[in-house]
Write a protein that holds these residues in place. Structure first.
Motif, PDB file in Angstrom:
ATOM      1  N   ASP A   1      35.146   1.664  49.885  1.00 40.48           N
ATOM      2  CA  ASP A   1      33.947   0.988  49.365  1.00 40.48           C
ATOM      3  C   ASP A   1      33.596   1.403  47.945  1.00 40.48           C
ATOM      4  O   ASP A   1      33.181   0.564  47.132  1.00 40.48           O
ATOM      5  N   SER A   2      33.771   2.701  47.622  1.00 41.37           N
ATOM      6  CA  SER A   2      33.281   3.216  46.341  1.00 41.37           C
ATOM      7  C   SER A   2      34.349   3.286  45.257  1.00 41.37           C
ATOM      8  O   SER A   2      34.021   3.301  44.068  1.00 41.37           O
ATOM      9  N   GLN A   3      35.620   3.359  45.654  1.00 37.98           N
ATOM     10  CA  GLN A   3      36.694   3.431  44.665  1.00 37.98           C
ATOM     11  C   GLN A   3      37.453   2.115  44.531  1.00 37.98           C
ATOM     12  O   GLN A   3      37.725   1.660  43.417  1.00 37.98           O
TER      13      GLN A   3
ATOM     14  N   ARG B   1      37.076  -1.222  46.348  1.00 43.54           N
ATOM     15  CA  ARG B   1      36.397  -2.528  46.254  1.00 43.54           C
ATOM     16  C   ARG B   1      35.787  -2.746  44.876  1.00 43.54           C
ATOM     17  O   ARG B   1      35.892  -3.845  44.316  1.00 43.54           O
ATOM     18  N   VAL B   2      35.168  -1.722  44.326  1.00 40.44           N
ATOM     19  CA  VAL B   2      34.514  -1.875  43.022  1.00 40.44           C
ATOM     20  C   VAL B   2      35.535  -2.032  41.895  1.00 40.44           C
ATOM     21  O   VAL B   2      35.176  -2.441  40.789  1.00 40.44           O
ATOM     22  N   SER B   3      36.789  -1.718  42.182  1.00 36.45           N
ATOM     23  CA  SER B   3      37.856  -1.866  41.179  1.00 36.45           C
ATOM     24  C   SER B   3      38.665  -3.141  41.394  1.00 36.45           C
ATOM     25  O   SER B   3      39.725  -3.314  40.786  1.00 36.45           O
ATOM     26  N   GLY B   4      38.197  -4.001  42.282  1.00 36.32           N
ATOM     27  CA  GLY B   4      38.852  -5.294  42.489  1.00 36.32           C
ATOM     28  C   GLY B   4      39.860  -5.341  43.608  1.00 36.32           C
ATOM     29  O   GLY B   4      40.555  -6.347  43.779  1.00 36.32           O
TER      30      GLY B   4
ATOM     31  N   ASN C   1      40.261  -6.087  47.038  1.00 30.60           N
ATOM     32  CA  ASN C   1      39.468  -6.734  48.088  1.00 30.60           C
ATOM     33  C   ASN C   1      40.312  -7.509  49.092  1.00 30.60           C
ATOM     34  O   ASN C   1      39.753  -8.217  49.939  1.00 30.60           O
TER      35      ASN C   1
ATOM     36  N   ASP D   1      39.193  10.570  43.903  1.00 34.81           N
ATOM     37  CA  ASP D   1      39.802   9.543  43.038  1.00 34.81           C
ATOM     38  C   ASP D   1      40.693  10.162  41.970  1.00 34.81           C
ATOM     39  O   ASP D   1      40.732   9.705  40.826  1.00 34.81           O
TER      40      ASP D   1
END
Length: 202
Positions: A24-26, A28-31, A33, A61
């Motif tokens: 969720d934090s590394q 998804r936010v980096s695309g 998906n 990370d």
């Protein structure tokens, strides 16, 4: 339940939460998906592929040292590598890695996976042929034996060292050559076994 069993259960819950946080934090936010990719990342325990002392840090990370100058790349690189590769169910895949994590991610997605260490990949002159080669680190050059191991139209996805900067890169075999195309810049452990001769430039 014994104290030891309680401790193991608690550690397992903590690592499961860390795995979800990684997604969720590394990622998804980096695309990252893609459902198929997030599903396999959620199932495979990354902590089983790092030294015991690093289990609690398996989902940070950053790359995790494995000893002898080797490292397990950060989750974003491995997820990005698989997102770019899009492994198919019929494909035979070669994974070059100092650890088993990437192979464990790929295995349920393809027909077969063979894993070799970076040193092993360099040391073997003749390899079977593959649809896809995944290199779990950054290289300065692709050795001839790996190019020959790709079927015509086969793909390689790797990290690439280009003018001192590491990037995700991908290429397709056309005839007897593979032209690696640099993609996203990111931190990737460099595989010393794939260093280019002095005086070489990409």
């Amino acid at each position: 339940m014994t104290l030891a069993a309680q401790t193991i259960a608690s550690q397992s819950e903590d690592l499961g939460a860390a795995r979800r946080a990684m997604i969720d934090s590394q990622l998804r936010v980096s695309g990252i998906n893609q459902d198929w990719l997030l599903s396999v990342l959620a199932r495979v325990p990354r902590e089983d592929h790092v030294p015991a002392a690093a289990r609690g840090h398996a989902y940070i990370d950053r790359a995790i040292p494995l000893g002898d100058g080797q490292a397990l790349p950060a989750p974003l690189f491995q997820a990005s590598l698989l997102a770019q590769a899009e492994p198919k169910a019929h494909e035979k895949v070669l994974v070059i890695s100092p650890a088993g994590y990437l192979s464990a991610l790929v295995e349920p997605l393809v027909q077969s996976v063979e894993t070799v260490s970076p040193a092993g990949a360099i040391g073997v002159q003749t390899l079977p042929t593959y649809d896809l080669v995944l290199i779990d680190g950054a290289v300065e050059q692709l050795p001839d034996n790996l190019v020959k191991a790709l079927l015509d139209g086969g793909r390689v996805v790797t990290g690439l060292v280009l003018r001192g900067v590491t990037r995700l890169a991908a290429g397709t075999k056309n005839g007897e050559a593979v032209n690696l195309v640099p993609l996203a810049e990111m931190g990737i452990p460099v595989l010393r076994e794939f260093a280019a001769p002095k005086g070489w430039s990409f």
